[in-house]
Design an enzyme around this catalytic site. Sequence first.
Site, PDB file in Angstrom:
ATOM      1  N   ARG A 123       0.831  -1.217   0.000  1.00 18.64           N
ATOM      2  CA  ARG A 123       0.000   0.000   0.000  1.00 18.64           C
ATOM      3  C   ARG A 123       0.863   1.264   0.000  1.00 18.64           C
ATOM      4  O   ARG A 123       0.488   2.273  -0.602  1.00 18.64           O
ATOM      5  CB  ARG A 123      -0.952  -0.021   1.196  1.00 18.64           C
ATOM      6  N   LYS A 128     -18.504 -18.710   1.536  1.00 21.14           N
ATOM      7  CA  LYS A 128     -19.932 -18.575   1.829  1.00 21.14           C
ATOM      8  C   LYS A 128     -20.686 -17.761   0.796  1.00 21.14           C
ATOM      9  O   LYS A 128     -20.255 -16.685   0.405  1.00 21.14           O
ATOM     10  CB  LYS A 128     -20.111 -17.913   3.206  1.00 21.14           C
ATOM     11  N   GLY A 150      -8.996  -9.669  -0.397  1.00 22.25           N
ATOM     12  CA  GLY A 150      -7.830 -10.202   0.318  1.00 22.25           C
ATOM     13  C   GLY A 150      -7.366 -11.567  -0.121  1.00 22.25           C
ATOM     14  O   GLY A 150      -6.203 -11.753  -0.501  1.00 22.25           O
ATOM     15  N   GLY A 187     -12.913  -4.528   1.418  1.00 23.00           N
ATOM     16  CA  GLY A 187     -14.321  -4.142   1.520  1.00 23.00           C
ATOM     17  C   GLY A 187     -14.759  -3.194   0.432  1.00 23.00           C
ATOM     18  O   GLY A 187     -15.856  -3.325  -0.119  1.00 23.00           O
TER      19      GLY A 187
END
Length: 397
Positions: A37, A197, A354, A377
């Site tokens: 980053r 999921k 991620g 996110g």
Amino acid sequence: MPQFPTLDQADVKGKRVLVRLDLNVPLDNGTVSDATRIERAKPTVTELSAKGAKVILLSHFGRPKGRDPKESLKPVADAAARIFGKPVAFADDCVGASAEQAVAAMKAGDILCLENTRFHKEEEKNDPAFVAALAKLGDVYVNDAFSAAHRAHASTEGLAHKLPAYAGRSLQAELEALGKALETPRRPVAAIVGGAKISTKLDLLGNLLKKVDSLIIGGAMANTFLLAQGKPVGKSLVERDLIATAQQIMRQAAEANREIVLPVDVVVAQKFEANAPSRAVGVDQVGADDMILDIGPKSIEHVVSVLARSKTLVWNGPFGAFEMEPFDTGTVAVAEAAAELTGAGKLVSIAGGGDTVAAVNAAGVGDRLTYVSTAGGAFLEWLEGKALPGVEALKKP
């Protein structure tokens, strides 16, 4: 994508420029263990410095409850100085007297890192008085933190309404890459959605069904779809309460003439451990004691053939338990194929999230795809079709 102003339009010479970065990087015994980053921020910071701006860095770090020395940005600022190749001064607060004095001491081209914005609870509340205290330190605001753009915080959204606001080079690259992927893509468009999921990716699946031509489902998520088709899944990870949801998604895809790609064969083992005895079986031959841990060779071939007839790929989530051999085979093979097609100019490939970043890096192709987003996110929310406050605040009316 609506136009957002970039550094090309910014007059920064001699001005105090507040630059919101995401310096929330992993530390190991006080040393930055993954500087990705910081490296991505380098073009923006060095360009502003070279143009004679007084470059003032803002970032959160961790989730402190008030001031906490363990969550200080000081070691990150030291690492940034090495990466930027220029001294980075440090102020032990982001507002108030110490920050104001540090800014007042700056000369054109200097770089200053302010302390963790989350040491103040007002940051996450987007408190107007806190926004004003930050804005007092600058003349211009630059957001270069796409990974924090889904949060309407003082330093990610509030400041953009108080000062002339621009997208930094990393944010610009991210928005342009994402625009190519889903807003103005070359068709056909394929999306790979993996992970454990369905429940965490319902919005994502719903939005992608409207936008893509082929939806490739991998990871443990695929097990629930296989079970919804009446296939045996043994002791595999499944979400039995979402079988009806999986069936509904497949119906919606059929009605919208969208292709859903599921495994036709899988790699199974009776233990989830490295190098456990495993075998490839058809999806109708999974035994009662078997766990599905990867896609099989025929499935790999099928997925690669879908990519070969696609022009754009959006990828979020691995195919199997990629962090453990031999269950990384499917993910690595598909990543390699995507990289080859990208290198040949046949595919625009955007990967993010991620696990996905870890997977493509493990496959050794992170630098061979069109764009790899390090935002978790924010990348997911963008794929879900949600507006990102930090981006919306930059858009010209």
